[in-house]
Each structure stands twice: as structure tokens, then as C-alpha cells.
Design a protein around this motif. Structure first.
Motif, PDB file in Angstrom:
ATOM      1  N   PRO A 121       5.039  12.323  -7.896  1.00  0.00           N
ATOM      2  CA  PRO A 121       4.587  12.104  -6.511  1.00  0.00           C
ATOM      3  C   PRO A 121       3.992  13.357  -5.869  1.00  0.00           C
ATOM      4  O   PRO A 121       3.157  13.254  -4.977  1.00  0.00           O
ATOM      5  CB  PRO A 121       5.874  11.682  -5.787  1.00  0.00           C
ATOM      6  N   SER A 122       4.395  14.535  -6.329  1.00  0.00           N
ATOM      7  CA  SER A 122       3.856  15.769  -5.739  1.00  0.00           C
ATOM      8  C   SER A 122       2.384  15.949  -6.099  1.00  0.00           C
ATOM      9  O   SER A 122       1.677  16.741  -5.490  1.00  0.00           O
ATOM     10  CB  SER A 122       4.651  16.989  -6.217  1.00  0.00           C
ATOM     11  N   SER A 165      -7.814  -1.806   2.472  1.00  0.00           N
ATOM     12  CA  SER A 165      -6.958  -1.230   3.522  1.00  0.00           C
ATOM     13  C   SER A 165      -6.622   0.196   3.096  1.00  0.00           C
ATOM     14  O   SER A 165      -5.774   0.418   2.237  1.00  0.00           O
ATOM     15  CB  SER A 165      -5.686  -2.067   3.707  1.00  0.00           C
ATOM     16  N   TRP A 166      -7.315   1.157   3.698  1.00  0.00           N
ATOM     17  CA  TRP A 166      -7.249   2.541   3.242  1.00  0.00           C
ATOM     18  C   TRP A 166      -5.917   3.174   3.642  1.00  0.00           C
ATOM     19  O   TRP A 166      -5.580   3.246   4.809  1.00  0.00           O
ATOM     20  CB  TRP A 166      -8.402   3.337   3.840  1.00  0.00           C
ATOM     21  N   THR A 167      -5.161   3.647   2.645  1.00  0.00           N
ATOM     22  CA  THR A 167      -3.850   4.252   2.908  1.00  0.00           C
ATOM     23  C   THR A 167      -3.892   5.774   2.866  1.00  0.00           C
ATOM     24  O   THR A 167      -2.934   6.425   3.292  1.00  0.00           O
ATOM     25  CB  THR A 167      -2.818   3.786   1.864  1.00  0.00           C
ATOM     26  N   GLY A 168      -4.981   6.330   2.333  1.00  0.00           N
ATOM     27  CA  GLY A 168      -5.056   7.780   2.209  1.00  0.00           C
ATOM     28  C   GLY A 168      -4.520   8.300   0.891  1.00  0.00           C
ATOM     29  O   GLY A 168      -4.548   9.509   0.635  1.00  0.00           O
ATOM     30  N   ARG A 169      -4.019   7.402   0.028  1.00  0.00           N
ATOM     31  CA  ARG A 169      -3.556   7.833  -1.297  1.00  0.00           C
ATOM     32  C   ARG A 169      -4.750   7.961  -2.248  1.00  0.00           C
ATOM     33  O   ARG A 169      -5.702   7.204  -2.164  1.00  0.00           O
ATOM     34  CB  ARG A 169      -2.561   6.827  -1.873  1.00  0.00           C
ATOM     35  N   MET A 170      -4.654   8.908  -3.160  1.00  0.00           N
ATOM     36  CA  MET A 170      -5.725   9.111  -4.146  1.00  0.00           C
ATOM     37  C   MET A 170      -5.974   7.834  -4.954  1.00  0.00           C
ATOM     38  O   MET A 170      -7.099   7.581  -5.415  1.00  0.00           O
ATOM     39  CB  MET A 170      -5.333  10.261  -5.076  1.00  0.00           C
ATOM     40  N   ASN A 171      -4.941   7.039  -5.106  1.00  0.00           N
ATOM     41  CA  ASN A 171      -5.055   5.754  -5.803  1.00  0.00           C
ATOM     42  C   ASN A 171      -6.193   4.898  -5.254  1.00  0.00           C
ATOM     43  O   ASN A 171      -6.823   4.121  -5.976  1.00  0.00           O
ATOM     44  CB  ASN A 171      -3.714   5.020  -5.665  1.00  0.00           C
ATOM     45  N   GLU A 172      -6.474   5.061  -3.958  1.00  0.00           N
ATOM     46  CA  GLU A 172      -7.512   4.243  -3.320  1.00  0.00           C
ATOM     47  C   GLU A 172      -8.897   4.531  -3.900  1.00  0.00           C
ATOM     48  O   GLU A 172      -9.791   3.695  -3.794  1.00  0.00           O
ATOM     49  CB  GLU A 172      -7.536   4.474  -1.801  1.00  0.00           C
ATOM     50  N   VAL A 173      -9.101   5.713  -4.481  1.00  0.00           N
ATOM     51  CA  VAL A 173     -10.393   6.014  -5.099  1.00  0.00           C
ATOM     52  C   VAL A 173     -10.648   5.046  -6.252  1.00  0.00           C
ATOM     53  O   VAL A 173     -11.763   4.544  -6.429  1.00  0.00           O
ATOM     54  CB  VAL A 173     -10.436   7.476  -5.597  1.00  0.00           C
ATOM     55  N   GLY A 217       0.795  -1.230   0.000  1.00  0.00           N
ATOM     56  CA  GLY A 217       0.000   0.000   0.000  1.00  0.00           C
ATOM     57  C   GLY A 217       0.820   1.269   0.000  1.00  0.00           C
ATOM     58  O   GLY A 217       0.347   2.321  -0.447  1.00  0.00           O
ATOM     59  N   ASP A 218       2.068   1.194   0.519  1.00  0.00           N
ATOM     60  CA  ASP A 218       2.864   2.411   0.665  1.00  0.00           C
ATOM     61  C   ASP A 218       4.279   2.309   0.111  1.00  0.00           C
ATOM     62  O   ASP A 218       4.672   3.078  -0.753  1.00  0.00           O
ATOM     63  CB  ASP A 218       2.935   2.805   2.148  1.00  0.00           C
ATOM     64  N   TRP A 219       5.055   1.359   0.637  1.00  0.00           N
ATOM     65  CA  TRP A 219       6.484   1.355   0.300  1.00  0.00           C
ATOM     66  C   TRP A 219       6.750   1.110  -1.184  1.00  0.00           C
ATOM     67  O   TRP A 219       7.719   1.632  -1.737  1.00  0.00           O
ATOM     68  CB  TRP A 219       7.226   0.299   1.126  1.00  0.00           C
ATOM     69  N   GLU A 220       5.903   0.337  -1.851  1.00  0.00           N
ATOM     70  CA  GLU A 220       6.096   0.108  -3.295  1.00  0.00           C
ATOM     71  C   GLU A 220       6.039   1.411  -4.089  1.00  0.00           C
ATOM     72  O   GLU A 220       6.677   1.535  -5.131  1.00  0.00           O
ATOM     73  CB  GLU A 220       5.024  -0.842  -3.842  1.00  0.00           C
ATOM     74  N   ALA A 221       5.275   2.375  -3.583  1.00  0.00           N
ATOM     75  CA  ALA A 221       5.112   3.650  -4.281  1.00  0.00           C
ATOM     76  C   ALA A 221       5.890   4.781  -3.616  1.00  0.00           C
ATOM     77  O   ALA A 221       5.731   5.946  -3.982  1.00  0.00           O
ATOM     78  CB  ALA A 221       3.623   4.007  -4.338  1.00  0.00           C
ATOM     79  N   GLU A 222       6.737   4.456  -2.656  1.00  0.00           N
ATOM     80  CA  GLU A 222       7.527   5.465  -1.935  1.00  0.00           C
ATOM     81  C   GLU A 222       8.422   6.251  -2.903  1.00  0.00           C
ATOM     82  O   GLU A 222       9.200   5.667  -3.668  1.00  0.00           O
ATOM     83  CB  GLU A 222       8.387   4.759  -0.884  1.00  0.00           C
ATOM     84  N   PRO A 223       8.341   7.605  -2.908  1.00  0.00           N
ATOM     85  CA  PRO A 223       9.144   8.398  -3.854  1.00  0.00           C
ATOM     86  C   PRO A 223      10.653   8.319  -3.594  1.00  0.00           C
ATOM     87  O   PRO A 223      11.445   8.447  -4.529  1.00  0.00           O
ATOM     88  CB  PRO A 223       8.634   9.833  -3.632  1.00  0.00           C
ATOM     89  N   ASP A 224      11.056   8.139  -2.333  1.00  0.00           N
ATOM     90  CA  ASP A 224      12.474   8.071  -2.011  1.00  0.00           C
ATOM     91  C   ASP A 224      13.036   6.729  -2.494  1.00  0.00           C
ATOM     92  O   ASP A 224      12.691   5.671  -1.966  1.00  0.00           O
ATOM     93  CB  ASP A 224      12.678   8.225  -0.498  1.00  0.00           C
ATOM     94  N   THR A 225      13.922   6.783  -3.478  1.00  0.00           N
ATOM     95  CA  THR A 225      14.420   5.560  -4.120  1.00  0.00           C
ATOM     96  C   THR A 225      15.155   4.655  -3.146  1.00  0.00           C
ATOM     97  O   THR A 225      14.977   3.426  -3.169  1.00  0.00           O
ATOM     98  CB  THR A 225      15.342   5.932  -5.301  1.00  0.00           C
ATOM     99  N   GLU A 226      15.977   5.235  -2.281  1.00  0.00           N
ATOM    100  CA  GLU A 226      16.756   4.422  -1.352  1.00  0.00           C
ATOM    101  C   GLU A 226      15.844   3.672  -0.388  1.00  0.00           C
ATOM    102  O   GLU A 226      16.028   2.472  -0.126  1.00  0.00           O
ATOM    103  CB  GLU A 226      17.740   5.306  -0.585  1.00  0.00           C
ATOM    104  N   ILE A 227      14.827   4.357   0.125  1.00  0.00           N
ATOM    105  CA  ILE A 227      13.878   3.721   1.057  1.00  0.00           C
ATOM    106  C   ILE A 227      13.053   2.671   0.320  1.00  0.00           C
ATOM    107  O   ILE A 227      12.853   1.564   0.816  1.00  0.00           O
ATOM    108  CB  ILE A 227      12.961   4.787   1.704  1.00  0.00           C
ATOM    109  N   ARG A 228      12.562   3.010  -0.878  1.00  0.00           N
ATOM    110  CA  ARG A 228      11.721   2.082  -1.650  1.00  0.00           C
ATOM    111  C   ARG A 228      12.461   0.782  -1.955  1.00  0.00           C
ATOM    112  O   ARG A 228      11.929  -0.321  -1.762  1.00  0.00           O
ATOM    113  CB  ARG A 228      11.291   2.762  -2.949  1.00  0.00           C
ATOM    114  N   ARG A 229      13.700   0.911  -2.422  1.00  0.00           N
ATOM    115  CA  ARG A 229      14.463  -0.288  -2.772  1.00  0.00           C
ATOM    116  C   ARG A 229      14.858  -1.086  -1.538  1.00  0.00           C
ATOM    117  O   ARG A 229      14.878  -2.333  -1.575  1.00  0.00           O
ATOM    118  CB  ARG A 229      15.703   0.104  -3.593  1.00  0.00           C
ATOM    119  N   ALA A 230      15.119  -0.402  -0.440  1.00  0.00           N
ATOM    120  CA  ALA A 230      15.438  -1.109   0.810  1.00  0.00           C
ATOM    121  C   ALA A 230      14.217  -1.879   1.314  1.00  0.00           C
ATOM    122  O   ALA A 230      14.336  -3.005   1.811  1.00  0.00           O
ATOM    123  CB  ALA A 230      15.918  -0.118   1.873  1.00  0.00           C
ATOM    124  N   ALA A 231      13.026  -1.262   1.161  1.00  0.00           N
ATOM    125  CA  ALA A 231      11.782  -1.941   1.560  1.00  0.00           C
ATOM    126  C   ALA A 231      11.567  -3.185   0.708  1.00  0.00           C
ATOM    127  O   ALA A 231      11.192  -4.248   1.212  1.00  0.00           O
ATOM    128  CB  ALA A 231      10.601  -0.982   1.424  1.00  0.00           C
TER     129      ALA A 231
END
Length: 603
Positions: A309-310, A375-383, A200-214
């Protein structure tokens, strides 16, 4: 910021669904289950050996239909209670208790189908002529006649149904109970990880280092369970193969496609055409993502990031309702009333909690209203996700009111058309109201990244992988983790070519989907979206007449084949053209994203 998932007991009630319209206590559930077991015995005593002519066929099916309506409510309550918390022993035991009882009931009532199919064909055809209520059911039943076993064999197989369904339960237990993810670390900071937070979140995380670590941490945990999960899956596959052979089907594919009422050519076409002709468009999209984000290389872990992402607005549950109401208003006041009730009457489980099933689904029990898990994440994608599930809800809300329980459910091939239709309606609504270049790019990228990527790429690559697995099983072979990893990696590499680096861990994505325990399901997402893309274009161009025809399709339920349902909506799926048009449309969207990006960057 992603946080650790709370236990279900701490979730505010307004974020959960209300199952009380099914059963308001475990005592009532248990009493109803005991009563139904006795009712099955009574049906057996009343009708076994007595189904001899058209009138007794109609009598037994009338009672059987009333019985099924009660069984569905019990089944739904047991499954939904267990799905929100796999760690809840009480709910899991109730689900197991129902499974055992349902197997016993199925065995007790297996005589109905057996006796109907041992009657002379002319007798059944007479019942078809005399009863409009049961003619569709009986015609479908006659198709099964060549594959029906001896009544005692059918009774035994029905008794083992809970055992045959065990791999799916074992898969979910491994995934949602035993698999606990440790926090992962980036630059000295700890981040919590779970199945839900990763997808729901980490796959779409804008920070590349965090996303790849996840991705690496998530894949590492999957790898720990690959052998158990592969063995679970192989049990499922061998059970299906044995059943196909026992019943006399030419192949496991023929067995699994039989109830879908489509032939192998429609199945193969979806996989072959998309794998070959969509790949270049999606490779272009992947390269666009790489360029916009300034990535050193495009890896599998980067494919779910937003183009901008903005422009991924945060959205509350309450705000989502207005978006969906506005987007689906074209479907008419009755449809919107259903949407509004789904919020106000708590048909939807929005919570994120430990042990909850991943992804999203809609359950639509006959005689009750639909239920949606998300599982609601609050991202617009959930619509888009919620609109998708409300598409299933709207389908069965209409079909269940118009058809009896035996006729309400259409072929699996068609099941994803109404859901993806709603995604297209949301997209069209947002596009119509977008003047700003960045907002327009965000909307189009949402269509590509959510609607088409999810249904035409993720699920389609599942289908391509699944076909290779079944080809092995059909040849009398088995699978293990190493074989499944190799097959999955080869499918990903073939589709993405040199546009995406298929890094370690990507091959384990076969472990993430429950669809493989539901037959040939994954390919139907692209089949449904092919139909809904064409119908959504008709709605854009023709307005109300196309909407009215679509509503009639929804009401038809399972009374027509997928080909006939699509024809009702003005789409001919006996040809390649709708699929080719849809692939071409996706290509146009990707080209538009490239054009808009160049225009925005030139400003």
C-alpha cells in the motif's frame, strides 16, 4: 479519507462530461424524438410491402442506416443523462420516455427485417453482390433466417422491448436509488459508506479492521435487498429462456451466443480452463498477500488489497493524462490526439456523486465522439481503469470512421480485447521504466491485481456462476436468492480452495454486477484479455508492424468474426494455446512477485 458522496448539483463542471454535442437541451431532445417517431412512420409507409428485389433492399437499408444514426444519438443522450444521477427524476423520466418511444419505433420498423427474411435467399444474395455497403449486414441477417418469427410476432415482440429491458432498469434503481448505506463504526469512529466508496476505496483499504468492517456493513445492506434483486434477475432469465424457445434455439446458450458469432466450445473453454488452471496461481497470490500483510487468515474481504500500500501513489486527473499519453504513444499520433481530446473536450465524467452508476464504461455513439464514465478516487489504479475505457473509445473512434453504422460494432466476444490491450500497454510502459525493486513489484502487482484479477478472476467467476444459473433455467427451473447465494458460494470455494476463507457476505457478490442483464458478457473479458495479452507481446517484440496490424483490426469493426479479427492480429483462438500461454504468463507474474518480495524482505 472517504467522505459521503455529494449531490450531482454540487459537482464542479470540469469534473463532468459535456453532452451538448448530442443535444444541448431537453426541448431539443424532445423535438428530435418526436421527429424521429414521425420519420419511422414515414419509412413504414414508404417501404412496407415494397421490398421485393435487390434494388429496393439497397434503398430501404440506405434510409434505415440514416435513421439509425439519429436514433443512436438520442439513445446515448437518454442513457448517459440517467447514468450520472439515478436520483434525478427529470433524467430518469427522459430515459423512460425514450425507452417507450424506441419500443414503438422498433415495432413500426420491424417489417424491414421480416420482409428481408421472407424474400428468396437468391434475392438477398443478389443485393449482397450489388452492394459492398450492406453485404456484411445482409450475410449476418441470413444467419438469423431459421430463428425469425412471423412478421406480426416480430412486431409484437419489438413493441414489448422496453418491458423486456425493464429488469436492468429495476436492478439499477434498487442499487443506486433505494439502497442507502449507513455509516459503519470501528473503534468508536464513524466511516461513511456507499457503493462507490466501497468498490473504489474500502475494498482496498490497508487497515484490516476497517476493511473487514466495511465489507460486513456493505454485505449487510446487500442482504436487505437480496430477494428483490433475485426476483428481478429471475424475470430477466425467464424472458431470455422464453425468447430462446420461441425462436427455436436448442438452448438458451445457443440463443445468447448466436450474435457473438462463436460456438459453445469457445465459451466453455474460457470458463473450464481458467477455473482449473489459473486457480493454483491465484491461490499462491492470495497466500502472498496474507504473508506480506501478516493476516491471521485470508478472507474474501482481503483479496483487493495492494501488495504494498505504501507504493500506491495518489494521482490527479491531470497527472493521469501524462501517464496515459506516454504509455499509449506507440499507438500513433492519431490515437493520442483522441486521448488528448477526451480530456480537453470533456468526454469523461470523473465525478463521484450520489446516484451515479458504479464502475466505469465507455459509450461510443456513431456520428459523435466517445463518452467515458468513471468515478475518480485518486488511486494510481484508476490509470489502468481509464486506459481500459480509452481502449473502447479508441476502438470505436477508428471503427466508426471506417465503417457504416451497420458494420461498426464487432461481436461481444471481441469487445474487451482493445480495452484490455491498453491496460497491457500501460503495464509494459511502467515496467520498462522501473528500476527500483519496490516500484517494479508495485507495477507487476498492479497487473495481477487490476488487469488480470479483474478480467480473469472477477469476471471469470461471474461467468462460471452465470453458466450454472443458465443451466438451471435451460432445464425449466427458476432461481431465488437462496439458490443464487449457494451457486455463487460454491464457485468461489471451488476456485479459491483452502487459500481463502469465503466469509459470510461473499456469496452476495452476484448482486453487485450489472453484466448479468447483458447476456453472456462476463466471460468475454477473459476472452478479450487472452487476445490482447498475445498482441501486446507481439508489440513488445515486433514494434510498429504489430501496432499497424492492430490498428487495422480496430478499423475493421464488425466486418469480421472474432476468430477472423484475432487472426488479423496474429492470434489463433480456435486453439487452446493462446489461453494456456496467457494463464502461464499470469503464473510467471505471480512467481516474480514472490521472488521480488523475498528479495525486498532480505535487504
Amino acid at each position: 479519507m472517504v467522505t459521503s458522496l455529494p449531490p450531482r448539483s454540487t459537482i464542479p463542471v470540469e469534473e463532468t462530461w459535456d453532452l451538448s454535442s448530442l443535444y444541448n437541451s431537453s426541448d431539443n431532445f424532445n423535438l428530435a424524438l418526436e421527429s424521429l417517431e414521425q420519420e419511422a412512420e414515414d419509412l413504414n409507409q414508404k417501404f412496407q410491402g415494397q421490398i421485393v428485389n435487390a434494388s429496393t433492399i439497397i434503398l430501404v437499408l440506405t434510409d434505415y442506416m440514416a435513421f439509425l444514426e439519429k436514433l443512436v444519438l438520442l439513445s446515448t443522450h437518454a442513457n448517459l443523462s440517467a447514468s450520472t444521477d439515478q436520483t434525478d427524476d427529470k433524467a430518469q423520466l427522459q430515459s423512460s420516455k425514450f425507452g417507450a418511444a424506441a419500443a414503438k419505433i422498433g415495432s413500426t420498423l420491424s417489417f424491414i427485417t421480416s420482409e428481408l427474411l421472407t424474400l428468396p435467399k437468391e434475392t438477398v444474395e443478389q443485393a449482397i453482390e450489388e452492394s459492398a455497403e450492406f453485404n456484411v449486414f445482409l450475410k449476418k441477417l441470413l444467419r438469423k433466417k431459421p430463428y425469425q418469427l412471423h412478421p406480426e410476432a416480430e412486431k409484437s415482440l419489438a413493441a414489448y422491448s422496453s418491458t423486456f429491458n425493464a429488469p436492468y432498469g429495476l436492478y439499477n434503481t434498487t442499487k443506486m436509488v433505494d439502497m442507502n448505506f449507513e455509516d459503519f463504526e470501528v473503534n468508536g469512529q464513524q466511516y461513511p459508506l456507499s457503493y462507490v466508496s466501497f468498490e473504489g476505496d474500502w475494498e482496498a483499504e490497508p487497515d484490516t479492521e476497517i476493511r473487514r468492517a466495511a465489507f460486513d456493513a456493505f454485505s449487510k445492506k446487500l442482504k436487505d435487498y437480496q430477494h428483490t434483486t433475485a426476483k428481478t434477475y429471475d424475470i430477466q432469465l425467464q424472458t431470455e429462456k422464453t425468447t430462446a424457445d420461441l425462436r427455436g434455439y436448442d438452448s438458451i446458450f445457443d440463443y445468447l451466443l448466436f450474435n457473438q458469432e462463436v460456438n459453445r466450445s469457445l465459451y466453455d473453454r474460457q470458463i473450464d480452463l481458467i477455473t482449473k488452471e489459473l486457480a493454483p496461481h491465484m491461490q499462491k497470490y492470495a497466500k502472498l498477500l496474507q504473508k506480506v500483510h501478516g493476516l491471521d487468515r485470508m478472507t474474501f474481504a482481503d483479496l483487493k488489497i495492494s501488495l504494498d500500500p505504501s507504493y500506491e501513489p495518489e494521482i490527479t486527473v491531470e497527472e493521469s493524462k501524462q501517464y496515459i499519453d506516454d504509455a499509449l504513444a506507440i499507438m500513433g499520433p492519431d490515437y493520442i490526439e483522441m486521448v488528448d481530446r477526451s480530456y480537453s473536450e470533456r468526454w469523461i465524467d470523473f465525478a463521484q456523486n450520489k446516484g451515479k452508476s458504479t464502475g466505469a464504461f465507455c459509450s461510443s455513439p456513431y456520428g459523435n465522439h466517445p463518452y467515458i464514465l468513471i468515478s475518480w478516487t485518486g488511486r494510481m489504479n484508476e490509470v489502468f481503469v481509464l486506459a481500459h475505457e480509452l481502449g473502447h473509445a479508441g476502438h470505436f473512434y477508428n471503427a466508426n470512421r471506417e465503417q457504416n453504422i451497420l458494420n461498426a460494432r464487432p461481436s461481444l466476444y471481441f469487445i474487451e480485447a482493445p480495452s484490455t490491450m491498453n491496460e497491457m500497454l500501460v503495464a509494459n510502459h511502467l515496467l520498462k521504466n522501473s528500476g527500483d525493486l519496490k516500484f517494479k513489484r508495485w507495477v507487476i502487482s498492479s497487473i495481477v491485481a487490476r488487469t488480470y484479477y479483474h478480467n480473469f478472476v472477477t469476471h471469470l467467476l461471474e461467468a462460471a456462476y452465470q453458466r450454472k444459473v443458465y443451466e438451471r433455467i435451460d432445464a425449466g427451473q427458476s432461481v431465488n436468492a437462496g439458490i443464487l447465494n449457494t451457486i455463487k458460494r460454491s464457485v468461489l470455494e471451488e476456485f479459491w480452495g483452502d487459500a481463502v476463507d469465503i466469509t459470510d457476505g461473499a456469496e452476495l457478490t452476484w448482486m453487485r454486477q450489472p453484466h448479468y442483464y447483458l447476456g453472456l458478457y462476463p466471460y468475454t473479458y477473459s476472452a478479450g484479455l487472452t487476445i490482447s495479452t498475445q498482441v501486446s507481446k507481439r508489440i513488445l517484440n515486433e514494434g510498429q508492424p504489430a501496432v499497424d496490424e492492430w490498428l487495422e483490426v480496430l478499423k475493421a469493426g464488425g466486418t469480421k468474426s472474432p476468430v477472423e479479427l484475432a487472426q488479423m492480429a496474429g492470434v489463433d483462438i480456435t486453439t487452446e494455446q493462446p489461453l494456456r500461454d496467457t494463464i502461464s504468463y499470469i503464473g510467471e507474474l505471480v512467481d516474480e512477485l514472490v521472488r521480488l518480495t523475498n528479495e525486498i524482505e532480505a535487504e
